[in-house]
Design a protein around this motif. Sequence first.
Motif, short mmCIF file in Angstrom:
data_model
loop_
_atom_site.label_atom_id
_atom_site.label_comp_id
_atom_site.label_asym_id
_atom_site.label_seq_id
_atom_site.Cartn_x
_atom_site.Cartn_y
_atom_site.Cartn_z
N MET A 1 0.64 -1.17 0.01
CA MET A 1 -0.07 0.02 -0.16
C MET A 1 0.80 1.34 0.07
O MET A 1 0.59 2.43 -0.36
CB MET A 1 -1.03 -0.05 1.33
CG MET A 1 -2.12 -1.00 1.03
SD MET A 1 -2.86 -1.14 -0.47
CE MET A 1 -3.60 0.64 -0.55
N THR A 2 2.00 1.33 0.47
CA THR A 2 2.82 2.37 0.56
C THR A 2 3.42 2.70 -0.85
O THR A 2 3.67 3.64 -1.28
CB THR A 2 4.12 2.27 1.43
OG1 THR A 2 3.69 2.01 2.91
CG2 THR A 2 5.10 3.31 1.42
N VAL A 3 3.52 1.53 -1.40
CA VAL A 3 4.05 1.54 -3.02
C VAL A 3 3.08 2.29 -4.00
O VAL A 3 3.23 3.09 -4.42
CB VAL A 3 4.31 0.11 -3.59
CG1 VAL A 3 4.64 0.17 -5.16
CG2 VAL A 3 5.85 -0.23 -3.03
N VAL A 4 1.78 1.85 -3.61
CA VAL A 4 0.61 2.51 -4.47
C VAL A 4 0.16 3.70 -4.10
O VAL A 4 0.13 4.53 -4.86
CB VAL A 4 -0.82 1.50 -4.04
CG1 VAL A 4 -1.99 2.29 -4.58
CG2 VAL A 4 -0.59 0.19 -4.46
N LYS A 5 0.60 3.95 -2.73
CA LYS A 5 0.62 5.47 -2.32
C LYS A 5 1.71 6.51 -2.98
O LYS A 5 1.20 7.61 -3.36
CB LYS A 5 0.47 5.75 -0.74
CG LYS A 5 -0.70 5.23 -0.19
CD LYS A 5 -0.63 5.34 1.35
CE LYS A 5 -1.65 4.49 2.11
NZ LYS A 5 -1.34 4.47 3.65
N GLU A 6 2.79 6.03 -3.18
CA GLU A 6 3.80 6.37 -3.77
C GLU A 6 3.71 6.58 -5.24
O GLU A 6 3.80 7.67 -5.78
CB GLU A 6 5.41 5.97 -3.78
CG GLU A 6 5.93 5.94 -2.12
CD GLU A 6 7.05 4.83 -2.09
OE1 GLU A 6 7.40 4.30 -2.90
OE2 GLU A 6 7.48 5.07 -0.86
N ILE A 7 2.91 5.80 -5.98
CA ILE A 7 2.80 5.80 -7.17
C ILE A 7 1.75 6.81 -7.65
O ILE A 7 1.76 7.68 -8.42
CB ILE A 7 2.36 4.25 -7.86
CG1 ILE A 7 3.65 3.49 -7.77
CG2 ILE A 7 1.80 4.32 -9.11
CD1 ILE A 7 3.21 1.99 -7.94
N LYS A 8 0.63 6.75 -6.77
CA LYS A 8 -0.49 7.61 -6.81
C LYS A 8 0.02 9.28 -6.63
O LYS A 8 -0.23 10.04 -7.62
CB LYS A 8 -1.33 7.59 -5.78
CG LYS A 8 -2.60 8.59 -5.95
CD LYS A 8 -4.03 7.87 -5.76
CE LYS A 8 -5.06 8.94 -5.69
NZ LYS A 8 -5.57 9.48 -6.85
N LYS A 9 0.98 9.43 -5.81
CA LYS A 9 1.58 10.86 -5.48
C LYS A 9 2.26 11.27 -6.78
O LYS A 9 2.25 12.35 -7.23
CB LYS A 9 2.41 10.82 -4.38
CG LYS A 9 2.87 12.15 -3.85
CD LYS A 9 3.85 11.87 -2.73
CE LYS A 9 4.34 13.52 -2.26
NZ LYS A 9 5.30 13.15 -1.02
N GLU A 10 3.20 10.16 -7.38
CA GLU A 10 3.74 10.41 -8.55
C GLU A 10 3.02 10.84 -9.85
O GLU A 10 3.17 11.85 -10.48
CB GLU A 10 4.75 9.32 -9.09
CG GLU A 10 5.90 9.20 -8.27
CD GLU A 10 6.71 7.75 -8.83
OE1 GLU A 10 6.46 7.23 -9.82
OE2 GLU A 10 7.44 7.24 -7.98
N ALA A 11 1.70 10.23 -10.02
CA ALA A 11 0.82 10.37 -10.75
C ALA A 11 0.13 11.87 -10.82
O ALA A 11 -0.13 12.45 -11.74
CB ALA A 11 -0.35 9.53 -10.73
#
Length: 187
Positions: free
Chosen positions: A167-177
């Motif tokens: 979920m940390t990875v998903v949050k980081e990707i969302k933030k990058e997007a």
Amino acid sequence: MRERKLTQRELALRIDVNESTISRFLSGKTEKLSEESVIRIARVFNVSTDFILGTTVIPDKKNYDISELGLSVEAAKNLYTGKVNNDVVNRLLENPRFATVTYMIAQHLDDTLAGGYAAQNQMFATVGSLLLGQNQTPEAVQAARTANAMKVPTYQADQTTIQNTFMTVVKEIKKEAGSDLAAARAI
């Protein structure tokens, strides 16, 4: 060759040509190598044939054999046919923390972590038994309960850690997007 500390002789052996062929090519006495030799050299150095031929300064390969990537035929088919979102897969694979998630999942699948938690639980059970075996004072009983409460269900801890890290990875990707709504929707 210098970077990899590979001699002309070693390269010639690895691509199955005479050392003189490599020597003539490197010295400029000939500008020709067979197509197969160029492909083999690219494979030895894990670069693109375009890089070997000097048409690009970027060594990265653009096309990989499925077996080189370690993908199953089904996984490659899912990527190729669009059954999975390639943008999401790319973002996951490019995230440095995602490699950690895959390592954690591998340990979960082969029970590496579960074995550690089982041993830890056994240690807490032993401590509890020792405390109660010595005396039955209220303090000893409370200490034994505390030791027992520290036990972790064998698979719960690693699953929770995997979930939290993913979920940390998903949050980081969302933030990058960021404001890219289409990418955010895909994620």
